[in-house]
Design a protein around this motif. Structure first.
Motif, mmCIF file in Angstrom:
data_model
loop_
_atom_site.group_PDB
_atom_site.id
_atom_site.type_symbol
_atom_site.label_atom_id
_atom_site.label_comp_id
_atom_site.label_asym_id
_atom_site.label_seq_id
_atom_site.Cartn_x
_atom_site.Cartn_y
_atom_site.Cartn_z
ATOM 1 N N LYS A 221 -0.273 0.238 10.132
ATOM 2 C CA LYS A 221 0.521 -0.817 10.773
ATOM 3 C C LYS A 221 0.313 -0.887 12.287
ATOM 4 O O LYS A 221 0.100 -1.973 12.826
ATOM 5 N N PRO A 222 0.324 0.224 13.023
ATOM 6 C CA PRO A 222 0.125 0.133 14.478
ATOM 7 C C PRO A 222 -1.274 -0.333 14.873
ATOM 8 O O PRO A 222 -1.480 -0.799 15.989
ATOM 9 N N ARG A 223 -2.222 -0.231 13.974
ATOM 10 C CA ARG A 223 -3.611 -0.600 14.283
ATOM 11 C C ARG A 223 -3.943 -2.048 13.945
ATOM 12 O O ARG A 223 -4.965 -2.566 14.370
ATOM 13 N N ILE A 224 -3.106 -2.683 13.155
ATOM 14 C CA ILE A 224 -3.351 -4.070 12.743
ATOM 15 C C ILE A 224 -2.797 -5.005 13.814
ATOM 16 O O ILE A 224 -1.614 -4.972 14.129
ATOM 17 N N LYS A 225 -3.647 -5.837 14.345
ATOM 18 C CA LYS A 225 -3.254 -6.717 15.454
ATOM 19 C C LYS A 225 -3.166 -8.181 15.054
ATOM 20 O O LYS A 225 -3.083 -9.048 15.900
ATOM 21 N N ILE A 226 -3.206 -8.475 13.766
ATOM 22 C CA ILE A 226 -3.111 -9.856 13.313
ATOM 23 C C ILE A 226 -1.724 -10.103 12.715
ATOM 24 O O ILE A 226 -1.151 -9.223 12.093
ATOM 25 N N PRO A 227 -1.189 -11.296 12.920
ATOM 26 C CA PRO A 227 0.163 -11.573 12.438
ATOM 27 C C PRO A 227 0.235 -11.893 10.945
ATOM 28 O O PRO A 227 1.304 -11.862 10.358
ATOM 29 N N ARG A 228 -0.909 -12.222 10.320
ATOM 30 C CA ARG A 228 -0.929 -12.606 8.907
ATOM 31 C C ARG A 228 -2.110 -11.944 8.220
ATOM 32 O O ARG A 228 -3.060 -11.527 8.871
ATOM 33 N N PHE A 229 -2.065 -11.887 6.891
ATOM 34 C CA PHE A 229 -3.126 -11.241 6.131
ATOM 35 C C PHE A 229 -3.883 -12.202 5.220
ATOM 36 O O PHE A 229 -5.051 -11.990 4.954
ATOM 37 N N VAL B 120 0.864 -1.177 0.000
ATOM 38 C CA VAL B 120 0.000 0.000 0.000
ATOM 39 C C VAL B 120 0.902 1.228 0.000
ATOM 40 O O VAL B 120 2.122 1.116 0.113
ATOM 41 N N SER B 121 0.319 2.392 -0.097
ATOM 42 C CA SER B 121 1.127 3.611 -0.083
ATOM 43 C C SER B 121 1.869 3.711 1.253
ATOM 44 O O SER B 121 1.392 3.204 2.278
ATOM 45 N N PRO B 122 3.024 4.352 1.248
ATOM 46 C CA PRO B 122 3.786 4.488 2.504
ATOM 47 C C PRO B 122 2.978 5.150 3.622
ATOM 48 O O PRO B 122 3.070 4.730 4.781
ATOM 49 N N LEU B 123 2.166 6.143 3.303
ATOM 50 C CA LEU B 123 1.368 6.814 4.327
ATOM 51 C C LEU B 123 0.317 5.864 4.904
ATOM 52 O O LEU B 123 0.134 5.797 6.125
ATOM 53 N N THR B 124 -0.345 5.115 4.036
ATOM 54 C CA THR B 124 -1.335 4.142 4.504
ATOM 55 C C THR B 124 -0.684 3.105 5.405
ATOM 56 O O THR B 124 -1.220 2.749 6.462
#
Length: 74
Positions: free
Chosen positions: A21-29, A12-16
């Motif tokens: 990143k700090p809000r995602i709490k899952i280890p995989r996508f 994704v874009s660097p800003l996104t």
């Protein structure tokens, strides 16, 4: 795609990425990894997503490679 090894890639874009990143709490996508609770399909995220790494992961996924056998086992 069934019975076909693959690599999941995300960028994704660097800003996104910086904001998300700090809000995602899952280890995989990848959905298959989330359901399995472990890495079945290799994932290359953001800076890890390079042509060289994709090729390396696909080489590991050749039909005779161990990672491919893990992806294809029922």
């Amino acid at each position: 795609m069934m019975s076909t090894p693959f690599v999941m890639v995300y960028r994704v874009s660097p800003l996104t990425y910086l904001l998300g990143k700090p809000r995602i709490k899952i280890p995989r996508f990848a959905m298959v990894n989330l359901i399995a609770g472990e890495e079945i399909v290799p994932e290359l995220v953001q800076h890890d997503f390079t042509a060289e790494k994709v090729v390396a992961k696909l080489d590991e996924s050749s039909p005779t490679a161990q990672p491919a056998n893990q992806m294809l086992s029922p």
